[in-house]
Design a protein around this motif. Structure first.
Motif, PDB file in Angstrom:
ATOM      1  N   THR A 213       0.945  -1.013   0.393  1.00 43.03           N
ATOM      2  CA  THR A 213      -0.086   0.099   0.371  1.00 43.03           C
ATOM      3  C   THR A 213       0.601   0.656   0.061  1.00 43.03           C
ATOM      4  O   THR A 213       2.070   0.741   0.482  1.00 43.03           O
ATOM      5  CB  THR A 213      -1.051   0.209   1.722  1.00 43.03           C
ATOM      6  N   GLY A 214       0.109   2.077   0.002  1.00 38.39           N
ATOM      7  CA  GLY A 214       1.112   4.022  -0.377  1.00 38.39           C
ATOM      8  C   GLY A 214       1.859   4.175   1.231  1.00 38.39           C
ATOM      9  O   GLY A 214       3.371   4.322   1.151  1.00 38.39           O
ATOM     10  N   TRP A 215       1.042   3.491   2.434  1.00 38.06           N
ATOM     11  CA  TRP A 215       1.757   4.068   3.450  1.00 38.06           C
ATOM     12  C   TRP A 215       3.022   2.825   3.326  1.00 38.06           C
ATOM     13  O   TRP A 215       4.143   3.165   4.260  1.00 38.06           O
ATOM     14  CB  TRP A 215       0.624   3.405   4.504  1.00 38.06           C
ATOM     15  N   GLN A 216       3.037   2.276   3.186  1.00 37.24           N
ATOM     16  CA  GLN A 216       3.449   0.572   3.351  1.00 37.24           C
ATOM     17  C   GLN A 216       5.233   0.881   2.712  1.00 37.24           C
ATOM     18  O   GLN A 216       5.825   1.027   2.642  1.00 37.24           O
ATOM     19  CB  GLN A 216       3.382  -0.348   3.069  1.00 37.24           C
ATOM     20  N   LYS A 217       4.597   1.766   1.468  1.00 37.11           N
ATOM     21  CA  LYS A 217       5.844   2.048   0.826  1.00 37.11           C
ATOM     22  C   LYS A 217       6.736   3.430   1.087  1.00 37.11           C
ATOM     23  O   LYS A 217       8.107   3.882   1.220  1.00 37.11           O
ATOM     24  CB  LYS A 217       5.312   2.779  -0.648  1.00 37.11           C
ATOM     25  N   PHE A 218       5.631   4.154   1.781  1.00 35.66           N
ATOM     26  CA  PHE A 218       5.812   5.317   2.132  1.00 35.66           C
ATOM     27  C   PHE A 218       7.492   4.806   3.554  1.00 35.66           C
ATOM     28  O   PHE A 218       8.461   5.382   4.180  1.00 35.66           O
ATOM     29  CB  PHE A 218       5.579   5.914   2.631  1.00 35.66           C
ATOM     30  N   LYS A 219       7.009   3.534   4.180  1.00 36.71           N
ATOM     31  CA  LYS A 219       7.549   4.048   5.447  1.00 36.71           C
ATOM     32  C   LYS A 219       8.537   2.767   5.062  1.00 36.71           C
ATOM     33  O   LYS A 219       9.746   2.462   5.997  1.00 36.71           O
ATOM     34  CB  LYS A 219       6.415   2.605   6.613  1.00 36.71           C
ATOM     35  N   ASN A 220       8.476   1.974   4.357  1.00 36.86           N
ATOM     36  CA  ASN A 220       9.558   1.175   4.000  1.00 36.86           C
ATOM     37  C   ASN A 220      10.318   1.657   3.043  1.00 36.86           C
ATOM     38  O   ASN A 220      11.367   0.411   3.191  1.00 36.86           O
ATOM     39  CB  ASN A 220       8.721  -0.662   3.559  1.00 36.86           C
ATOM     40  N   ILE A 221      10.336   2.269   2.019  1.00 40.34           N
ATOM     41  CA  ILE A 221      11.238   2.746   1.003  1.00 40.34           C
ATOM     42  C   ILE A 221      11.913   3.517   1.469  1.00 40.34           C
ATOM     43  O   ILE A 221      12.856   4.966   1.618  1.00 40.34           O
ATOM     44  CB  ILE A 221      10.537   2.978  -0.082  1.00 40.34           C
ATOM     45  N   THR A 222      10.542   5.466   0.884  1.00 39.14           N
ATOM     46  CA  THR A 222      11.055   6.245   1.408  1.00 39.14           C
ATOM     47  C   THR A 222      11.319   6.642   2.923  1.00 39.14           C
ATOM     48  O   THR A 222      12.892   7.137   2.685  1.00 39.14           O
ATOM     49  CB  THR A 222       9.910   7.391   1.120  1.00 39.14           C
ATOM     50  N   LEU A 223      10.762   6.456   3.163  1.00 40.51           N
ATOM     51  CA  LEU A 223      11.529   7.141   4.789  1.00 40.51           C
ATOM     52  C   LEU A 223      12.860   6.983   5.367  1.00 40.51           C
ATOM     53  O   LEU A 223      13.845   7.005   5.297  1.00 40.51           O
ATOM     54  CB  LEU A 223      10.599   6.763   5.741  1.00 40.51           C
ATOM     55  N   PRO A 224      13.201   5.581   5.498  1.00 45.31           N
ATOM     56  CA  PRO A 224      14.557   4.878   5.390  1.00 45.31           C
ATOM     57  C   PRO A 224      15.836   5.264   4.294  1.00 45.31           C
ATOM     58  O   PRO A 224      16.244   5.583   5.262  1.00 45.31           O
ATOM     59  CB  PRO A 224      14.019   2.532   5.391  1.00 45.31           C
TER      60      PRO A 224
END
Lengths: 313, 288
Positions: A213-224
Motif C-alpha cells: 500500500t501507499g503507506w507501506q511504501k512510504f514507511k519501508n522505502i521512502t523514509l529509510p
C-alpha cells in the motif's frame, strides 16, 4: 644495471614528491593559517577567559590577574537567566520537527508529476535567501498588535482583536517558531526533494508488484532511504538552532529580549553579557557551554550516522 | 484479461490525476502563504501612513506613494551602508575566492603529508559557531586596532572559506587525475597547472560558490554589529536594523519596508538569475 636504473628513478620520484609536498602545503597555507589564527587560538583564548572575571581592561595581564577558577561556571549553574535562555532556545527547537514534516510533505508533493514545480520550489525558497534582518523586521510588522497584517486579518474574519503576538511571554515563543519555520522551510524542501529524486523508481515498482500500500511504501522505502537527508537536516538545523540571535534582537521591542526576557536565547544572553555589560569572563563561560553543546551534537552526528542512517545498499 | 489490466491502469491514472490536482492546489496555497508576507512588505512600502494604520484589511496601496524609496536613498546612512558592504564584498570574494580555489585544488589533486589531517581540521571549523569565538576575536581585533574599521570583516575571510574549499574539492574529484599526470610529465609547474588547466575547468563551481558567499556577506549581521561602532562604518544590515529601531517609534513603516526591500533586492536578483545552480549546490550538500 636494471637495479641501478630503478634506484635512480625512485630518487627522482622522491625529489618530485618533495617538490609536490612543498607546493601542496603552500597552497593550503592560507586556510590553515586562517584556521589557527581566527579559530583555534580564539577557542583556547575563550576557554582561558572563561576562568577569569575579566572586563577587557589592561590586556592579557589584566585578564590573568582576575583568574577565578571555575567560579563563572558555578555561578552560571545558579543563574536563572541562563537557564531561562537555555529553555527558550530548546523550545525554539520544536520548530525543527515541524519544519521537517512540512518540508517532507511539500517535497513529496513536488516529486509528483504536476506542472509548475520549479516555480513552486522557487516560491518556497525565497524566504531562505532573504536577509534575516529584513524578514525579521517584516515579521515584527506582520505581528504588530494594533496594525499588523495578522491581527488585521483576524479582525476582519472574526471581528475580534487578535492576540499580542510579540507582547506575551508564551505567545512570543510560538510567534518566533512560526517565523523560523517560514524562513527555513525552503531548505528542507530542496534537500528532501533531492533525496526523493535519488531513490530508484525500481524500488517502488517492485513494491507495487508485491502489492504494497501507499503507506507501506512510504514507511519501508521512502523514509529509510531518506534517512541520510533527514539526519543531515536535523544536525544542521540543531546546530543553527542553538545560534539564534538576530530574530530576537530585531523582533523584540528595543532589542531587549522580550517581556521578562521571554524571547531571549543563549547567544542573545551571551551577546548582552559580552558587549553590553562587558563581563567577558562570564560571557566566555556561556560561549564554552555553547561550544560543548555543539560539540555533543556533532559527536552524535558521527556516531549516529552509522547506526541510524540507512543507505541504498 | 489484457483488457482488464488496461482498465485498471486507466483507473489508477485517473485517481493519480485527481490526487495530483489536490496536491497542486495545496502546494499553491502554501506557496501563496510563503510569499504573502513579502508581497505585503512591498505593498506597505507604497502605502500612506493613514492606510497601513487604518486597521482595515486593504492590501493594495490607495493611493500609491512612490516617494519612500527616494527618501530612503536620501538618508546618508543608507548609501554609506551599501558602500561599506560592497567594500567588504570585493576584496573578500577576490582574495578569499582565490585562496579557497587554490586550497581546494591542492586537497583534491596533490599529494602531501598531513593532507588528511589538515583537511579534517578545517572541516571541523564549519561546526564552530561564530558566537563561541566572537569575544576573543573582538579582543584580538581591538589589539590590532581594527575595531570600528571594516578589516575584521575582510581579513579573516581572505584566508579562505572552508565550505567553498569543501565544495570545490568535491567538484574537482570528478575531473580525471590523468590531467594532473600529463601536466607533471610536461614539466608544468603546480601553480600554472592550477591556473591554466584546473581553474578553467572549475570556473562554474567557483561562480556558484562565490554567489552563495556574496549572499552570506550581504546578509551578515552579528559580526558587523560587534565590530563596527560608529555609524559611518556600518554595513547595510546594521543600518536597516537601526532604521527599524528609529522609525518604528514614528510608525513610519513604509520607510522601513522600503529600506528592507532595497536591502533584499541584490540577493533575490542573484537568486533568480542563478536559481538552478544555487539550488543544485544546496541539494548536493544533503546527499553527499
Amino acid at each position: 644495471m636494471e637495479g641501478k636504473k630503478g634506484n635512480k628513478q625512485k630518487c627522482k620520484l622522491s625529489a618530485m614528491a618533495k617538490r609536490e609536498e612543498r607546493w601542496g602545503l603552500l597552497f593550503v597555507a592560507a586556510p590553515a593559517a586562517g584556521f589557527l589564527i581566527f579559530m583555534l587560538y580564539p577557542i583556547i583564548f575563550a576557554i582561558l577567559t572563561s576562568l577569569t572575571t575579566w572586563n577587557g581592561a589592561k590586556g592579557f595581564q589584566g585578564m590573568m590577574d582576575r583568574f577565578c577558577g571555575f567560579d563563572n561556571y558555578v555561578k552560571l549553574f545558579a543563574d536563572k537567566k541562563f537557564w531561562q535562555t537555555l529553555v527558550t532556545t530548546t523550545i525554539y527547537l520544536l520548530g525543527i520537527p515541524i519544519g521537517m514534516i512540512l518540508g517532507l510533505l511539500c517535497a513529496m508533493g513536488m516529486n509528483r508529476k504536476i506542472p509548475g514545480v520549479r516555480v513552486l520550489r522557487t516560491m518556497y525558497y525565497v524566504p531562505v535567501i532573504s536577509s534575516l534582518v529584513s524578514v525579521s523586521i517584516l515579521w515584527a510588522w506582520v505581528y504588530n498588535y494594533d496594525y499588523g497584517l495578522l491581527n488585521t486579518i483576524i479582525k476582519t474574519l472574526t471581528g475580534m482583536h487578535g492576540p499580542n503576538w510579540l507582547g506575551d511571554e508564551a505567545l512570543i515563543k510560538v510567534s518566533m517558531i512560526i517565523f523560523m519555520v517560514w524562513k527555513g522551510l525552503g531548505t528542507s524542501i530542496i534537500l528532501y526533494l533531492a533525496g526523493l529524486q535519488n531513490i530508484p523508481r525500481s524500488y517502488y515498482e517492485a513494491a507495487m508488484v508485491d502489492g504494497a500500500t501507499g503507506w507501506q511504501k512510504f514507511k519501508n522505502i521512502t523514509l529509510p532511504l531518506l534517512s541520510p537527508v533527514t539526519f543531515y537536516i536535523l544536525v544542521t538545523t540543531l546546530i543553527g538552532g542553538f545560534q539564534v540571535f538576530v530574530e530576537v534582537q530585531v523582533m523584540t521591542p528595543s532589542g531587549n529580549g522580550g517581556i521578562g526576557y521571554s524571547a531571549a536565547t543563549i547567544v542573545f544572553y551571551l551577546y548582552q553579557k559580552a558587549f553590553e555589560s562587558f563581563q567577558l569572563g562570564y560571557a566566555s563561560a556561556i560561549a564554552v557551554i555553547l561550544a560543548i553543546i555543539i560539540f555533543i551534537i556533532t559527536l552524535i552526528n558521527f556516531i549516529g550516522q552509522n547506526k541510524w542512517v540507512k543507505t541504498m545498499d | 484479461m489484457k483488457n482488464k489490466d488496461i482498465m485498471s491502469s486507466e483507473v489508477t491514472s485517473k485517481k493519480d490525476k485527481m490526487i495530483n490536482m489536490i496536491v497542486l492546489v495545496l502546494l499553491s496555497l502554501g506557496a501563496v502563504i510563503m510569499i504573502f508576507p513579502l508581497f505585503y512588505m512591498i505593498m506597505t512600502s507604497f502605502m500612506t501612513k493613514n492606510q497601513y494604520l487604518s486597521g482595515q484589511l486593504r492590501i493594495i496601496p490607495n493611493p500609491w506613494v512612490w516617494g519612500k524609496y527616494a527618501e530612503v536613498m536620501a538618508k546618508g546612512n543608507f548609501i554609506s551602508g551599501i558602500l561599506n558592504t560592497v567594500k567588504v564584498e570585493i576584496p573578500v570574494l577576490l582574495i578569499g575566492g582565490f585562496t579557497s580555489s587554490l586550497a581546494a585544488f591542492a586537497f583534491a589533486k596533490m599529494e602531501f603529508r598531513g593532507k588528511g589531517a589538515i583537511f579534517m581540521g578545517l572541516l571541523a571549523t564549519i561546526m564552530i559557531p561564530f558566537a563561541v569565538i566572537m569575544i576573543p576575536q573582538y579582543v584580538m581585533f581591538t589589539k590590532f586596532g581594527w575595531t570600528d574599521t571594516l578589516l575584521p570583516l575582510i581579513i579573516p575571510a581572505c584566508f579562505g572559506n572552508i565550505s567553498m574549499v569543501f565544495f570545490l574539492r568535491q567538484n574537482l574529484s570528478s575531473i580525471p587525475n590523468d590531467l594532473m599526470d600529463a601536466a607533471k610529465l610536461d614539466g608544468c609547474g603546480y601553480f600554472r597547472t592550477f591556473l591554466q588547466i584546473f581553474f578553467p575547468l572549475m570556473k562554474g563551481a567557483v561562480g556558484t560558490q562565490l554567489t552563495l558567499w556574496f549572499m552570506t556577506i550581504w546578509n551578515d549581521y552579528l559580526a558587523p554589529t560587534i565590530f563596527l561602532r560608529s555609524e559611518k562604518n556600518w554595513t547595510l544590515q546594521v543600518v536597516i536594523r537601526s532604521f527599524n529601531t528609529y522609525y518604528s517609534i514614528q510608525s513610519d513603516y513604509a520607510l522601513i519596508m522600503a529600506a528592507s526591500v532595497i536591502a533584499m533586492l541584490p540577493t533575490i536578483t542573484l537568486f533568480f538569475c542563478f536559481q538552478r545552480v544555487i539550488i543544485e549546490s544546496v541539494a548536493i550538500s544533503g546527499i553527499k
